[in-house]
Design an enzyme around this catalytic site. Sequence first.
Site, PDB file in Angstrom:
ATOM      1  N   PRO A   2      13.883 -83.211 -75.410  1.00 41.66           N
ATOM      2  CA  PRO A   2      13.156 -83.382 -76.774  1.00 41.66           C
ATOM      3  C   PRO A   2      13.572 -84.958 -77.374  1.00 41.66           C
ATOM      4  CG  PRO A   2      14.041 -81.311 -76.573  1.00 41.66           C
ATOM      5  CD  PRO A   2      14.683 -81.854 -75.429  1.00 41.66           C
ATOM      6  N   GLU A   3      12.702 -85.680 -77.800  1.00 42.13           N
ATOM      7  CA  GLU A   3      12.969 -86.702 -78.579  1.00 42.13           C
ATOM      8  C   GLU A   3      12.612 -86.646 -79.948  1.00 42.13           C
ATOM      9  OE1 GLU A   3      11.336 -90.415 -76.425  1.00 42.13           O
ATOM     10  OE2 GLU A   3      11.743 -89.506 -74.633  1.00 42.13           O
ATOM     11  N   HIS A 100      17.764 -66.258 -70.958  1.00 36.19           N
ATOM     12  CA  HIS A 100      18.521 -67.597 -71.594  1.00 36.19           C
ATOM     13  C   HIS A 100      18.492 -67.753 -73.106  1.00 36.19           C
ATOM     14  CE1 HIS A 100      18.186 -68.778 -67.280  1.00 36.19           C
ATOM     15  NE2 HIS A 100      16.779 -68.662 -67.275  1.00 36.19           N
ATOM     16  N   ARG A 122      19.123 -74.735 -69.337  1.00 34.63           N
ATOM     17  CA  ARG A 122      20.034 -75.595 -68.666  1.00 34.63           C
ATOM     18  C   ARG A 122      21.463 -75.589 -69.362  1.00 34.63           C
ATOM     19  NH1 ARG A 122      17.289 -80.742 -65.913  1.00 34.63           N
ATOM     20  NH2 ARG A 122      18.969 -80.554 -64.832  1.00 34.63           N
ATOM     21  N   ARG A 165      21.355-111.127 -78.094  1.00 37.89           N
ATOM     22  CA  ARG A 165      21.483-110.071 -77.114  1.00 37.89           C
ATOM     23  C   ARG A 165      20.814-110.370 -75.870  1.00 37.89           C
ATOM     24  NH1 ARG A 165      23.063-104.623 -78.582  1.00 37.89           N
ATOM     25  NH2 ARG A 165      22.711-103.008 -76.919  1.00 37.89           N
TER      26      ARG A 165
END
Length: 287
Positions: A2-3, A100, A122, A165
Site C-alpha cells: 500500500p502506498e 491471518h 505475509r 544529484r
Amino acid sequence: MPELPEVETVRRGLTPVLEGATLKRSLHRRPDLRFPFPDRFAERLDGATVLRVDRRAKYLLMPLSTGETWVTHLGMTGRFTLDGDPLGTFEDVVPTQGPHEHFVACADKDGVLTRLGYADARRFGFMGLIATDQVENHPWFKDLGPEPLGNSFSGSHLVEAFKGRKQNIKVSLLDQKIVAGLGNIYVCEALYRARIAPTTAAGAVSRPKLERLATEVRNVLNDAIRAGGSTLKDFANVEGGQGYFQHSFDVYGREGEACRTEGCKGTVARIVQGGRSTFYCPRCQKG
C-alpha cells in the site's frame, strides 16, 4: 505494498469509528509481525481513548489518551477491518476472523461497540507504541521528507533536494528523505503526467519541469485518494472494498500498450531502476 493513497484511504475509513473511541479487550494472537509487538501491547491499549487517526508517509498514527501513539505500518498485505454492524454482545474475548488476523480489539464509542481487526498474510507489517512527544524524533520518522500533499512540498523543494544529484529522477523520488510516502506506482504516473523521462538525472531537470512535477505528484495522489486507492493484489479498505484507481493508470502495468496521450504513437515501455519496474512512454517522456 500500500502506498500513500491506500494508507490515506484506510485512515479516512478508520476515523469515524476510532476517533474518540476507547479501546477494550485488545488481543494479539502471535508474538510478532515483521517485528515483535511492544511489551504489554494489549495491556497498554486497553482503556486508552484514540484522540485522532493520523497518517505520516505510509504510517498510520493514533495518538492515545495515555500519552503514547499507536503506530502501524501495513507492510505488503496488512489490512484493518471494521465490522459492518456495531457489536454489543462480546463475551470475554473479541472474536477473530481467519488464520491471518493477528490482532483484534473492541472500539467503544458512545456505548456502541465495533470490532477492529488487523490481518496480515505475509506479516511484513508492524505495530509500535511511541511516546507521543517523541514521535518526530523516533528512527521511523526523524529523517522523513515533507508530505507530498503538505505545504512544505513544492517545485522549489525539489530544486534544492535534487541540486547536483546524478541519480535518476525516478529513484530519487522514491527516497523517503526527499519526499515522504511516494511509492513506485504514483511516481511512474506523476513522471508521465509531467512528461519527464525517468532516466534523467534528478539534478539535470529544469526548475519549470520540477514545478510541473510537484503539481502532478499532488494531482495523481489526490486522484487516487478520490478513487479509494489502487487494488492490484491485496489492498482493501476497512469495509473490505477495493480501490479503483488501477483502472486509470496511464503507464503503470501497461507495458506494450499504446500511450494514452492524444496524437502520440508511442508504446509504454518497462525498464528496471533500483530493483523496481518503471513504466513510461519513451516518446512523451524524453530526456
